[in-house]
Design a protein around this motif. Structure first.
Motif, PDB file in Angstrom:
ATOM      1  N   ALA A  18       0.957  -1.250  -0.097  1.00  0.00           N
ATOM      2  CA  ALA A  18       0.372   0.372   0.196  1.00  0.00           C
ATOM      3  C   ALA A  18       0.951   1.505   0.358  1.00  0.00           C
ATOM      4  CB  ALA A  18      -1.083  -0.121   1.753  1.00  0.00           C
ATOM      5  N   LEU A  19       1.902   1.208   0.770  1.00  0.00           N
ATOM      6  CA  LEU A  19       3.002   2.609   1.537  1.00  0.00           C
ATOM      7  C   LEU A  19       3.269   2.791  -0.430  1.00  0.00           C
ATOM      8  CD1 LEU A  19       4.807   1.953   4.490  1.00  0.00           C
ATOM      9  CD2 LEU A  19       3.340   4.090   3.512  1.00  0.00           C
ATOM     10  N   THR A  20       3.799   1.627  -1.064  1.00  0.00           N
ATOM     11  CA  THR A  20       4.706   1.931  -2.378  1.00  0.00           C
ATOM     12  C   THR A  20       4.000   2.277  -2.869  1.00  0.00           C
ATOM     13  OG1 THR A  20       5.700   0.155  -1.707  1.00  0.00           O
ATOM     14  CG2 THR A  20       6.219   0.705  -3.974  1.00  0.00           C
ATOM     15  N   ALA A  21       2.562   1.503  -3.591  1.00  0.00           N
ATOM     16  CA  ALA A  21       1.747   1.851  -4.389  1.00  0.00           C
ATOM     17  C   ALA A  21       0.840   3.549  -4.118  1.00  0.00           C
ATOM     18  CB  ALA A  21       0.660   0.972  -4.911  1.00  0.00           C
ATOM     19  N   VAL A  22       1.156   3.622  -3.265  1.00  0.00           N
ATOM     20  CA  VAL A  22       0.424   5.226  -2.476  1.00  0.00           C
ATOM     21  C   VAL A  22       1.142   5.829  -3.783  1.00  0.00           C
ATOM     22  CG1 VAL A  22      -0.324   6.485  -1.281  1.00  0.00           C
ATOM     23  CG2 VAL A  22      -1.066   4.860  -0.763  1.00  0.00           C
ATOM     24  N   GLY A  23       2.156   5.776  -3.383  1.00  0.00           N
ATOM     25  CA  GLY A  23       3.827   6.299  -3.488  1.00  0.00           C
ATOM     26  C   GLY A  23       3.375   6.782  -5.239  1.00  0.00           C
ATOM     27  N   PHE A  24       3.295   5.452  -6.048  1.00  0.00           N
ATOM     28  CA  PHE A  24       3.336   5.842  -7.731  1.00  0.00           C
ATOM     29  C   PHE A  24       2.028   6.442  -7.930  1.00  0.00           C
ATOM     30  CE2 PHE A  24       1.381   4.380 -11.443  1.00  0.00           C
ATOM     31  CZ  PHE A  24       2.849   4.375 -12.015  1.00  0.00           C
ATOM     32  N   SER A  25       0.504   6.083  -7.076  1.00  0.00           N
ATOM     33  CA  SER A  25      -0.774   6.640  -7.825  1.00  0.00           C
ATOM     34  C   SER A  25      -0.373   8.018  -7.414  1.00  0.00           C
ATOM     35  CB  SER A  25      -1.459   6.024  -6.424  1.00  0.00           C
ATOM     36  OG  SER A  25      -3.128   6.376  -6.776  1.00  0.00           O
ATOM     37  N   LEU A  26      -0.217   8.877  -6.293  1.00  0.00           N
ATOM     38  CA  LEU A  26       0.317   9.940  -6.029  1.00  0.00           C
ATOM     39  C   LEU A  26       0.661  10.994  -7.185  1.00  0.00           C
ATOM     40  CD1 LEU A  26      -0.505  11.666  -3.651  1.00  0.00           C
ATOM     41  CD2 LEU A  26       1.480  12.031  -3.512  1.00  0.00           C
ATOM     42  N   ILE A  27       1.969  10.569  -7.535  1.00  0.00           N
ATOM     43  CA  ILE A  27       2.395  11.312  -8.068  1.00  0.00           C
ATOM     44  C   ILE A  27       1.663  10.814  -9.640  1.00  0.00           C
ATOM     45  CG2 ILE A  27       4.410  10.471  -9.695  1.00  0.00           C
ATOM     46  CD1 ILE A  27       5.895  10.075  -7.229  1.00  0.00           C
ATOM     47  N   PHE A  28       1.542   9.605 -10.348  1.00  0.00           N
ATOM     48  CA  PHE A  28       0.480   9.443 -11.271  1.00  0.00           C
ATOM     49  C   PHE A  28      -0.734  10.649 -11.541  1.00  0.00           C
ATOM     50  CE2 PHE A  28      -1.988   6.764 -14.092  1.00  0.00           C
ATOM     51  CZ  PHE A  28      -1.575   7.353 -15.961  1.00  0.00           C
ATOM     52  N   GLY A  29      -1.515  10.540  -9.752  1.00  0.00           N
ATOM     53  CA  GLY A  29      -3.144  10.744 -10.217  1.00  0.00           C
ATOM     54  C   GLY A  29      -2.670  12.613 -10.541  1.00  0.00           C
ATOM     55  N   SER A  30      -1.568  13.208 -10.232  1.00  0.00           N
ATOM     56  CA  SER A  30      -1.492  14.766  -9.875  1.00  0.00           C
ATOM     57  C   SER A  30      -0.698  15.169 -10.440  1.00  0.00           C
ATOM     58  CB  SER A  30      -0.479  15.265  -8.411  1.00  0.00           C
ATOM     59  OG  SER A  30       0.622  14.462  -8.119  1.00  0.00           O
ATOM     60  N   THR A  31       0.595  14.303 -11.459  1.00  0.00           N
ATOM     61  CA  THR A  31       1.273  15.040 -12.428  1.00  0.00           C
ATOM     62  C   THR A  31       0.636  14.399 -13.653  1.00  0.00           C
ATOM     63  OG1 THR A  31       3.186  13.608 -12.115  1.00  0.00           O
ATOM     64  CG2 THR A  31       2.649  15.444 -10.685  1.00  0.00           C
ATOM     65  N   ARG A  32       0.146  13.417 -13.694  1.00  0.00           N
ATOM     66  CA  ARG A  32      -0.440  12.371 -14.832  1.00  0.00           C
ATOM     67  C   ARG A  32       1.374  11.799 -15.522  1.00  0.00           C
ATOM     68  NH1 ARG A  32      -4.773  10.036 -15.310  1.00  0.00           N
ATOM     69  NH2 ARG A  32      -5.546  11.013 -13.260  1.00  0.00           N
ATOM     70  N   ILE A  33       2.383  11.884 -14.999  1.00  0.00           N
ATOM     71  CA  ILE A  33       3.786  11.431 -15.418  1.00  0.00           C
ATOM     72  C   ILE A  33       3.762   9.573 -14.805  1.00  0.00           C
ATOM     73  CG2 ILE A  33       6.350  11.064 -15.454  1.00  0.00           C
ATOM     74  CD1 ILE A  33       6.150  14.424 -14.631  1.00  0.00           C
ATOM     75  N   PHE A  34       4.196   9.244 -15.947  1.00  0.00           N
ATOM     76  CA  PHE A  34       3.605   7.932 -15.681  1.00  0.00           C
ATOM     77  C   PHE A  34       5.002   6.580 -15.013  1.00  0.00           C
ATOM     78  CE2 PHE A  34       3.564   2.806 -16.792  1.00  0.00           C
ATOM     79  CZ  PHE A  34       2.111   2.770 -16.616  1.00  0.00           C
ATOM     80  N   HIS A  35       5.070   7.581 -13.621  1.00  0.00           N
ATOM     81  CA  HIS A  35       6.515   7.232 -13.350  1.00  0.00           C
ATOM     82  C   HIS A  35       7.047   5.642 -13.100  1.00  0.00           C
ATOM     83  CE1 HIS A  35       9.768   8.491 -10.104  1.00  0.00           C
ATOM     84  NE2 HIS A  35       9.662   8.361  -9.579  1.00  0.00           N
ATOM     85  N   ARG A 169      -4.095  18.100  -4.737  1.00  0.00           N
ATOM     86  CA  ARG A 169      -5.155  17.832  -5.245  1.00  0.00           C
ATOM     87  C   ARG A 169      -5.725  18.593  -6.323  1.00  0.00           C
ATOM     88  NH1 ARG A 169      -9.769  16.795  -1.188  1.00  0.00           N
ATOM     89  NH2 ARG A 169      -8.423  18.605   0.530  1.00  0.00           N
ATOM     90  N   ALA A 170      -5.280  19.580  -6.313  1.00  0.00           N
ATOM     91  CA  ALA A 170      -5.963  20.840  -7.736  1.00  0.00           C
ATOM     92  C   ALA A 170      -5.038  20.228  -9.362  1.00  0.00           C
ATOM     93  CB  ALA A 170      -5.757  21.892  -6.410  1.00  0.00           C
ATOM     94  N   LEU A 171      -4.623  20.275  -8.536  1.00  0.00           N
ATOM     95  CA  LEU A 171      -3.540  19.843  -9.790  1.00  0.00           C
ATOM     96  C   LEU A 171      -4.004  18.490 -10.858  1.00  0.00           C
ATOM     97  CD1 LEU A 171      -0.543  20.673 -11.239  1.00  0.00           C
ATOM     98  CD2 LEU A 171       0.337  18.850 -10.473  1.00  0.00           C
ATOM     99  N   ALA A 172      -4.334  17.344  -9.605  1.00  0.00           N
ATOM    100  CA  ALA A 172      -4.460  16.413 -10.260  1.00  0.00           C
ATOM    101  C   ALA A 172      -5.825  16.598 -11.448  1.00  0.00           C
ATOM    102  CB  ALA A 172      -4.784  15.229  -9.492  1.00  0.00           C
ATOM    103  N   ASP A 173      -6.490  17.955 -11.064  1.00  0.00           N
ATOM    104  CA  ASP A 173      -8.088  18.156 -10.956  1.00  0.00           C
ATOM    105  C   ASP A 173      -7.809  19.052 -12.314  1.00  0.00           C
ATOM    106  OD1 ASP A 173      -9.920  16.862  -9.303  1.00  0.00           O
ATOM    107  OD2 ASP A 173     -10.101  18.483  -8.048  1.00  0.00           O
ATOM    108  N   ASN A 174      -6.797  19.705 -12.478  1.00  0.00           N
ATOM    109  CA  ASN A 174      -7.122  20.711 -13.881  1.00  0.00           C
ATOM    110  C   ASN A 174      -5.447  21.880 -13.488  1.00  0.00           C
ATOM    111  OD1 ASN A 174      -7.623  22.683 -14.886  1.00  0.00           O
ATOM    112  ND2 ASN A 174      -9.577  22.900 -14.523  1.00  0.00           N
TER     113      ASN A 174
END
Lengths: 289, 291
Positions: A18-35, A169-174
């Motif tokens: 969960a910890l590891t995946a949330v790190g990726f999910s946070l980056i991908f979700g907010s910046t749309r960078i497929f890290h 979170r705003a960055l993720a939205d718009n």
């Protein structure tokens, strides 16, 4: 008894997933960078810890080295690789390939320095204690679960109660709206990378003391992170958390029926089922299309 | 020296077939697969089995390999139809990991970790081909046929449909194109032709094991396509030749640690991929930036 034993092990594994995946999910979700090099962040943190700890410098300096290594890698990668790509084009594929290349380089550099075999950090905490008759739990399991709870709790606080978190979170939205409000998307992206990379550190350290490391573990980390992100629902941090736990538990409980070499197959089966039946994931809003 | 050069020619031709077929789905259909080595492996194991148990004629081994890979590729096409690039990468990564486990565990078919030994040499119309120089004719002819096939496909109406999907899936669908069908067919073709490389590989080396069909192999082929130039005709060939020559080039330089050739090769192409994406996303051959 075996089922209880496996459930506890699964909880420990799942917490770290969960910890590891949330790190990726946070980056991908907010910046749309497929890290994709998120796996490499894990490898760097784990081996920095292993190296410094093995040199006999003590626990705290080792943790600091792991943390600094991970954050520096994440933030520098964003600055030196992702930012230039996004400036001229930034399609998913270009970013993915660049990230992938970095992952390959890190895996092999670490392999050349530390060797390609399995290594583990030996601590007195790794030794299992008999909890109830027939069930052995190492103190590290509790540390893993506690660490996860603390870090993810702090993350939720950060995302909901601080200005920087809300900006994220705003960055993720718009992203355009973020710019309109006078915030700098690049600065926020750097924060996302710093936070996302920090989340990997406890997982990497605890893994080095439990199941052990090898330089190619980054691929496994990425498979888990991607699977949890998709199963949880893209852009949903809580979904990824849940999915990470679910994958860890499933992997461990599967040992009741199959041999250990099939655990990754279990991850794959769950991922596959979700992609086909419910591409939006557990808590996802938008569909994957 | 002669055998050494022809050995390289064979390996380059075999990997070029893999790169050309991966480029077909990556460059034209926008399906980014990390599971290409699965079809390479399945083709190799199938043709080895046929050669040992039925007959080593390439008229049997290659079609059998192609059919097996085509059937399995439907499993990969399924998620490709449901999700876009990002998520498909995950699905193919999972399939690759799963396939390596199956390749190492299914001992009666793959020989487990030990692999399949003593595969009979390729039999072309009754002639046994086992000298590298002779096999080079076979492998290069196979490469030319595969390239011609892909080239014909790309320039047919099917190829135009693929490019339309690559540019905009919804636009293609609104013009009445059956997007799922076109995607499925392209995945099946790519996998079946990759299996040709597997069949050649098995009969050329006469020994195969799971080491050649791991994620590293899939990544290597992907690197060939990307470094050469995604979506170009010559790119995959250039990439394959370049990356297969890399180990020899490294051993040329005495000051490099020779025990680390594999790692150095990977570091060089990893770095190459990253730098190309920053400065020249189209690859060596590609001129303009490709999406």
């Amino acid at each position: 008894m075996l089922a209880i034993q496996l459930a506890i092990t699964g909880l420990q594994t799942g917490a770290l997933y969960a910890l590891t995946a949330v790190g990726f999910s946070l980056i991908f979700g907010s910046t749309r960078i497929f890290h994709f090099a998120h796996g490499a962040t894990f490898v760097i943190a784990a081996y920095f810890f292993y190296g410094v700890f093995g040199a006999g410098l003590g626990l705290l300096p080792s943790i600091a080295a792991a943390g600094l290594g991970a954050v520096a890698f994440g933030v520098l990668l964003d600055r030196l690789v992702y930012a230039p790509i996004q400036r001229h084009e930034g399609s998913f594929f270009t970013v993915f390939v660049a990230s992938f290349g970095v992952g390959i380089v890190v895996q092999n550099l670490i392999g050349m320095v530390f060797g390609r075999g399995f290594v583990t950090v030996n601590t007195p905490l790794s030794r299992s204690v008999e909890m109830i008759p027939g069930v052995y739990v190492s103190p590290l399991a509790w540390i893993a679960i506690l660490c996860t709870a603390i870090f993810l709790g702090a993350l939720q606080f950060f995302l909901r109660r601080t200005h920087t978190g809300m900006a994220l979170r705003a960055l993720a939205d718009n992203p355009e709206l973020v710019r309109t409000f006078g915030l700098n998307p690049r600065m926020i992206a750097a924060t996302a990378f710093a936070v996302g990379s920090v989340l990997v550190v406890p997982a990497a350290i605890i893994t080095s003391a439990t199941t052990g490391l090898n330089p190619a573990i980054g691929h496994h980390v990425m498979l888990i992170s991607l699977a949890a992100t998709i199963v949880g629902g893209i852009g949903s941090v809580s979904g990824t958390m849940l999915a990470g736990l679910l994958l860890g538990l499933a992997e461990s409980l599967a040992l009741l029926v199959v041999d250990s070499q099939w655990t990754e197959a279990v991850t794959f089966a769950i991922l596959f089922a979700f992609i086909i039946i419910r591409p939006a994931g557990l808590l996802g809003r938008a569909t994957a299309h | 020296m002669e055998a050494y050069i022809f050995n390289l020619v064979n390996l380059i031709a075999i990997y070029a077939i893999l790169a050309v077929t991966l480029n077909f789905i990556m460059g034209y259909a926008g399906i980014y697969s990390l599971a290409h080595a699965v079809f390479f492996g399945l083709g190799a194991y199938t043709s080895a089995w046929v050669a040992q148990n039925v007959h080593p004629s390439i008229l049997l081994t290659i079609p059998a390999a192609m059919m097996a890979a085509a059937a399995l590729s439907l499993l990969l096409a399924l998620p490709a139809l449901r999700v876009r690039g990002e998520y498909f990468v995950a699905a193919s990564l999972g399939l690759q990991v799963l396939a390596v486990t199956i390749f190492s565990e299914w001992k009666s078919f793959t020989g487990g970790i030990g692999g399949v030994l003593a595969i009979p040499p390729a039999n072309v119309f009754g002639i046994e081909v086992f000298k590298p120089a002779h096999f080079a004719i076979l492998s290069v002819v196979a490469l030319v046929i595969v390239m011609a096939l892909i080239n014909a496909l790309v320039h047919s109406s099917f190829g135009r449909n693929l490019r339309a999907i690559h540019d905009s899936e919804s636009a293609a669908a609104s013009f009445g194109k059956n997007v799922p069908m076109i995607k499925t067919i392209s995945v099946v073709i790519s996998a079946a032709l990759a299996a040709v490389a597997g069949a050649l590989y098995a009969s050329y080396l006469s020994f195969i094991n799971v080491e050649s069909f791991t994620l590293d192999a899939s990544v290597l082929v992907m690197a060939m396509v990307i470094i050469g130039g995604t979506g170009t005709v010559a790119g995959p060939i250039v990439g394959a030749a370049l990356l297969m020559l890399l180990p020899s080039l490294i051993s040329w330089f005495d000051f490099l640690p020779q025990t680390e050739i594999g790692a150095l090769q990977q570091i060089i192409y990893g770095l190459g991929m990253t730098l190309l994406m920053i400065f020249r996303p189209g690859g060596i051959v590609g001129r303009r930036a490709k999406a």
